[in-house]
Design a protein around this motif. Structure first.
Motif, PDB file in Angstrom:
ATOM      1  N   UNK A   1       0.814  -1.216   0.000  1.00 59.97           N
ATOM      2  CA  UNK A   1       0.000   0.000   0.000  1.00 59.97           C
ATOM      3  C   UNK A   1       0.848   1.266   0.000  1.00 59.97           C
ATOM      4  N   UNK A   2       1.998   1.222   0.656  1.00 57.65           N
ATOM      5  CA  UNK A   2       2.775   2.431   0.929  1.00 57.65           C
ATOM      6  C   UNK A   2       3.789   2.785  -0.162  1.00 57.65           C
ATOM      7  N   UNK A   3       4.197   1.815  -0.972  1.00 53.12           N
ATOM      8  CA  UNK A   3       5.269   2.073  -1.941  1.00 53.12           C
ATOM      9  C   UNK A   3       4.796   1.840  -3.370  1.00 53.12           C
ATOM     10  N   UNK A   4       5.266   2.685  -4.283  1.00 51.46           N
ATOM     11  CA  UNK A   4       4.912   2.511  -5.701  1.00 51.46           C
ATOM     12  C   UNK A   4       5.572   1.270  -6.290  1.00 51.46           C
ATOM     13  N   UNK A   5       6.737   0.902  -5.779  1.00 55.69           N
ATOM     14  CA  UNK A   5       7.453  -0.298  -6.228  1.00 55.69           C
ATOM     15  C   UNK A   5       7.773  -1.146  -4.986  1.00 55.69           C
ATOM     16  N   UNK A   6       6.760  -1.853  -4.446  1.00 53.95           N
ATOM     17  CA  UNK A   6       6.937  -2.556  -3.169  1.00 53.95           C
ATOM     18  C   UNK A   6       7.886  -3.742  -3.260  1.00 53.95           C
ATOM     19  N   UNK A   7       8.483  -4.043  -2.117  1.00 49.71           N
ATOM     20  CA  UNK A   7       9.303  -5.238  -1.994  1.00 49.71           C
ATOM     21  C   UNK A   7       8.401  -6.459  -2.038  1.00 49.71           C
ATOM     22  N   UNK A   8       8.979  -7.575  -2.458  1.00 49.71           N
ATOM     23  CA  UNK A   8       8.263  -8.855  -2.452  1.00 49.71           C
ATOM     24  C   UNK A   8       8.304  -9.459  -1.045  1.00 49.71           C
ATOM     25  N   UNK A   9       7.479 -10.469  -0.826  1.00 51.29           N
ATOM     26  CA  UNK A   9       7.494 -11.204   0.443  1.00 51.29           C
ATOM     27  C   UNK A   9       8.897 -11.774   0.687  1.00 51.29           C
ATOM     28  N   UNK A  10       9.517 -12.322  -0.370  1.00 55.66           N
ATOM     29  CA  UNK A  10      10.847 -12.927  -0.227  1.00 55.66           C
ATOM     30  C   UNK A  10      11.895 -11.888   0.169  1.00 55.66           C
ATOM     31  N   UNK A  11      11.825 -10.697  -0.423  1.00 53.71           N
ATOM     32  CA  UNK A  11      12.803  -9.667  -0.098  1.00 53.71           C
ATOM     33  C   UNK A  11      12.624  -9.191   1.342  1.00 53.71           C
ATOM     34  N   UNK A  12      11.380  -8.982   1.758  1.00 48.22           N
ATOM     35  CA  UNK A  12      11.139  -8.612   3.160  1.00 48.22           C
ATOM     36  C   UNK A  12      11.704  -9.689   4.097  1.00 48.22           C
TER      37      UNK A  12
ATOM     38  N   UNK B   1      22.300   1.269   8.300  1.00 52.04           N
ATOM     39  CA  UNK B   1      21.647   1.739   7.084  1.00 52.04           C
ATOM     40  C   UNK B   1      20.151   1.502   7.247  1.00 52.04           C
ATOM     41  N   UNK B   2      19.391   2.558   7.067  1.00 53.87           N
ATOM     42  CA  UNK B   2      17.946   2.433   7.088  1.00 53.87           C
ATOM     43  C   UNK B   2      17.571   1.855   5.728  1.00 53.87           C
ATOM     44  N   UNK B   3      17.142   0.601   5.718  1.00 53.53           N
ATOM     45  CA  UNK B   3      16.862  -0.116   4.480  1.00 53.53           C
ATOM     46  C   UNK B   3      15.449   0.160   3.987  1.00 53.53           C
ATOM     47  N   UNK B   4      14.491   0.223   4.918  1.00 51.13           N
ATOM     48  CA  UNK B   4      13.089   0.405   4.535  1.00 51.13           C
ATOM     49  C   UNK B   4      12.333   0.955   5.736  1.00 51.13           C
ATOM     50  N   UNK B   5      11.409   1.845   5.451  1.00 57.06           N
ATOM     51  CA  UNK B   5      10.499   2.347   6.480  1.00 57.06           C
ATOM     52  C   UNK B   5       9.152   2.545   5.801  1.00 57.06           C
ATOM     53  N   UNK B   6       8.094   2.141   6.464  1.00 56.80           N
ATOM     54  CA  UNK B   6       6.763   2.304   5.880  1.00 56.80           C
ATOM     55  C   UNK B   6       5.733   2.435   6.995  1.00 56.80           C
ATOM     56  N   UNK B   7       4.739   3.278   6.732  1.00 53.29           N
ATOM     57  CA  UNK B   7       3.591   3.451   7.619  1.00 53.29           C
ATOM     58  C   UNK B   7       2.355   3.227   6.757  1.00 53.29           C
ATOM     59  N   UNK B   8       1.378   2.527   7.304  1.00 51.56           N
ATOM     60  CA  UNK B   8       0.128   2.287   6.562  1.00 51.56           C
ATOM     61  C   UNK B   8      -0.427   3.622   6.074  1.00 51.56           C
ATOM     62  N   UNK B   9      -0.737   3.744   4.774  1.00 55.06           N
ATOM     63  CA  UNK B   9      -1.162   5.035   4.212  1.00 55.06           C
ATOM     64  C   UNK B   9      -2.280   5.753   4.969  1.00 55.06           C
ATOM     65  N   UNK B  10      -3.325   5.070   5.472  1.00 55.35           N
ATOM     66  CA  UNK B  10      -4.357   5.819   6.196  1.00 55.35           C
ATOM     67  C   UNK B  10      -3.841   6.474   7.488  1.00 55.35           C
TER      68      UNK B  10
END
Length: 158
Positions: free
Chosen positions: A30-41, A74-83
């Motif tokens: 929801x948060x990224x235009x090019x999201x990571x896959x389950x495997x990458x997470x 290194x901050x690799x990823x940060x995301x907050x639910x869009x709502x």
């Protein structure tokens, strides 16, 4: 081992595990235009990683993925639910990162951010990050095909 977050007593910060990947994936998509896959997470867990989530009950609100090598993070990823964006949750995650940095005596934190992500850049600058480099055409994007990544740094201890 959850710790209470600053202003809302119903929001807790705790380390994430591989069991949390499905919830992370939902926010990621929801948060990224090019999201990571389950495997990458899932590949960003283990010895070098420090992954934290913000929770309200069983609901994951946001997360931060950090990789730490030889006292540098290194901050690799940060995301907050869009709502929930715009309510200070990203800042809470960043402040938790700085608490870890102090506890574990990291010298610096590095991150990359899309050139177009002005809100994130503003937060990072507020928290002491400055731009130190740029990667041309690093990120895929929908309009022009590629966009630059700004590399930002925050010195934690000298």
């Amino acid at each position: 081992m959850a710790t209470n977050m600053h202003s809302d007593p119903n929001i807790l910060l705790s380390p994430l595990s591989l069991l949390d990947v499905p919830l992370m994936l939902e926010i990621e998509q929801q948060a990224h235009t090019h999201p990571w896959s389950r495997q990458l997470l899932a590949s960003n867990f283990g010895g070098l990683y420090r992954n934290l989530g913000l929770w309200r009950g069983q609901q994951l609100l946001g997360y931060i993925i950090l990789r730490v090598v030889a006292g540098e993070a290194e901050l690799i990823n940060i995301a907050v639910a869009p709502p929930l964006q715009g309510q200070g949750l990203g800042k809470r995650l960043m402040l938790a990162m700085f608490e870890l940095a102090q506890e574990q005596q990291w010298q610096q934190v590095l991150l990359e951010v899309r050139e177009s992500n002005l809100k994130a850049q503003q937060l990072y600058r507020q928290l002491g990050f400055s731009e130190i480099d740029r990667r041309k055409g690093y990120y895929p994007c929908q309009q022009n095909g590629r966009e630059d990544a700004l590399i930002m740094q925050c010195i934690c201890s000298e």
